[in-house]
Design a protein around this motif. Structure first.
Motif, PDB file in Angstrom:
ATOM      1  N   SER A  54       0.859  -1.194   0.000  1.00 23.18           N
ATOM      2  CA  SER A  54       0.000   0.000   0.000  1.00 23.18           C
ATOM      3  C   SER A  54       0.890   1.237   0.000  1.00 23.18           C
ATOM      4  N   LEU A  55       1.787   1.293  -0.969  1.00 24.07           N
ATOM      5  CA  LEU A  55       2.742   2.396  -1.035  1.00 24.07           C
ATOM      6  C   LEU A  55       2.062   3.687  -1.487  1.00 24.07           C
ATOM      7  N   PRO A  56       2.533   4.832  -0.980  1.00 29.60           N
ATOM      8  CA  PRO A  56       2.051   6.112  -1.511  1.00 29.60           C
ATOM      9  C   PRO A  56       2.379   6.231  -2.993  1.00 29.60           C
ATOM     10  N   VAL A  57       1.621   7.057  -3.680  1.00 26.62           N
ATOM     11  CA  VAL A  57       1.732   7.181  -5.135  1.00 26.62           C
ATOM     12  C   VAL A  57       1.944   8.643  -5.500  1.00 26.62           C
ATOM     13  N   ILE A  58       2.867   8.888  -6.406  1.00 21.91           N
ATOM     14  CA  ILE A  58       3.086  10.244  -6.915  1.00 21.91           C
ATOM     15  C   ILE A  58       2.884  10.233  -8.432  1.00 21.91           C
ATOM     16  N   VAL A  59       1.978  11.057  -8.917  1.00 20.28           N
ATOM     17  CA  VAL A  59       1.854  11.304 -10.357  1.00 20.28           C
ATOM     18  C   VAL A  59       2.712  12.518 -10.666  1.00 20.28           C
ATOM     19  N   GLY A 120       0.447   0.159  -5.251  1.00 26.61           N
ATOM     20  CA  GLY A 120       0.178   1.489  -4.715  1.00 26.61           C
ATOM     21  C   GLY A 120      -1.181   1.587  -4.057  1.00 26.61           C
ATOM     22  N   ASP A 121      -1.303   2.552  -3.165  1.00 22.91           N
ATOM     23  CA  ASP A 121      -2.557   2.820  -2.458  1.00 22.91           C
ATOM     24  C   ASP A 121      -3.179   4.084  -3.031  1.00 22.91           C
ATOM     25  N   PRO A 122      -4.297   3.981  -3.756  1.00 16.67           N
ATOM     26  CA  PRO A 122      -4.896   5.173  -4.361  1.00 16.67           C
ATOM     27  C   PRO A 122      -5.394   6.200  -3.344  1.00 16.67           C
ATOM     28  N   SER A 123      -5.553   5.809  -2.074  1.00 17.35           N
ATOM     29  CA  SER A 123      -5.947   6.779  -1.051  1.00 17.35           C
ATOM     30  C   SER A 123      -4.758   7.608  -0.575  1.00 17.35           C
ATOM     31  N   ASP A 155     -11.127  15.353  -4.334  1.00 16.34           N
ATOM     32  CA  ASP A 155     -11.098  14.861  -2.955  1.00 16.34           C
ATOM     33  C   ASP A 155     -10.303  13.569  -2.828  1.00 16.34           C
ATOM     34  N   MET A 156     -10.100  12.882  -3.944  1.00 17.68           N
ATOM     35  CA  MET A 156      -9.343  11.632  -3.937  1.00 17.68           C
ATOM     36  C   MET A 156      -7.834  11.869  -3.942  1.00 17.68           C
TER      37      MET A 156
END
Length: 266
Positions: A54-59, A120-123, A155-156
């Motif tokens: 559940s890793l953080p995600v960066i776009v 990844g974790d989309p939250s 909000d996501m």
């Protein structure tokens, strides 16, 4: 006070990669839209994806004035702490600035829907980019219409990190209308037009005001002030003294990573 001027050189030129237990890899040219050929992205993620990931995600959106540049994974983000998604998008010449924003929103929507497949974790989704990429970061997070077209919402997004992005209408749009880069315009293609306390956590990072493009720091300082006046609960601005528009990303990554750690605790 949350305006922070950095008067010392941050020790970031030698940022070291954090050692991680698993190797990461990059898959290139994943299609995120059925649109133009440029609607592809690269994903940096663990070689072995586990169900507990559940890793953080960066776009990360590249710069180039909305008329050039191409996707890449910044080395400062290749630490094993994050999944990184780096999209291409259509250029404004021939497609208009709206086409660029449409693609940016589609890439963020794809990430929300698909990043769990990469660990990844989309939250825990953060959006960032430099220059034109910073502008797209703000537009996707400020104007709800772009993500709502994909059944998603700002909000996501857990946080927005524009690096020297435009707060007023992008100069590529003004140029297409014959408007001078020194003539400020604020309309529906300007992040400033959509100021609200409801936008995601927002961290503005700019270069030295004397070395930035066309008052870039000042327009962002005004945006910061307007967000503060709305009662926005999490908005910061940094001016990186001594760094010009092209040099400022190196120390900016350090700032972003620290804020991500803070936001993940909340």
């Amino acid at each position: 006070m949350r305006i922070k001027h950095l008067f010392i050189l941050l020790v970031v030129a030698g940022i070291t990669t954090i050692t991680h237990a698993r190797d990461f890899k990059t898959t290139a040219d994943v299609r995120y839209s059925n649109g133009a050929d440029r609607c592809v992205l690269d994903v940096y993620y663990p070689e072995t994806v586990e169900t507990t990931d559940s890793l953080p995600v960066i776009v990360w959106f590249h710069g180039g004035g909305l008329t050039g540049g191409g996707k890449y994974i910044p080395r400062e983000l290749m630490t094993g702490e994050y999944i990184v998604v780096a999209p291409n998008y259509r250029y404004a010449d021939g497609n208009g600035v709206k086409g660029c924003i449409e693609d940016a929103a589609a890439a963020v929507a794809w990430t929300i829907d698909s990043v769990a497949n990469y660990g990844g974790d989309p939250s825990k989704l953060f959006v960032s980019g430099h220059s034109a990429g910073g502008y797209l970061t703000s537009m996707v997070g400020f104007d709800k219409r772009w993500l709502e077209a994909h059944g998603k919402s700002p909000d996501m997004i857990a946080g927005l990190f524009p690096f020297s992005g435009q707060a007023i209408t992008h100069f590529a749009q003004r140029d297409s209308e014959g408007i001078s880069p020194l003539t400020a315009t604020v309309d529906e293609l300007a992040p400033l037009y959509f100021v609200s306390r409801e936008v995601p956590p927002y961290v503005i990072i700019c270069g030295d005001r004397e070395q930035e493009l066309y008052g870039r720091y000042e327009e962002n300082a005004y945006l910061w002030r307007m967000l503060k006046l709305t009662g926005h609960p999490y908005v910061y601005i940094y001016e990186l003294d001594g760094y010009n528009h092209g040099d400022m990303p190196a120390p900016a990554f350090h700032i972003m990573r620290n804020h991500i750690k803070d936001l993940l605790k909340k």
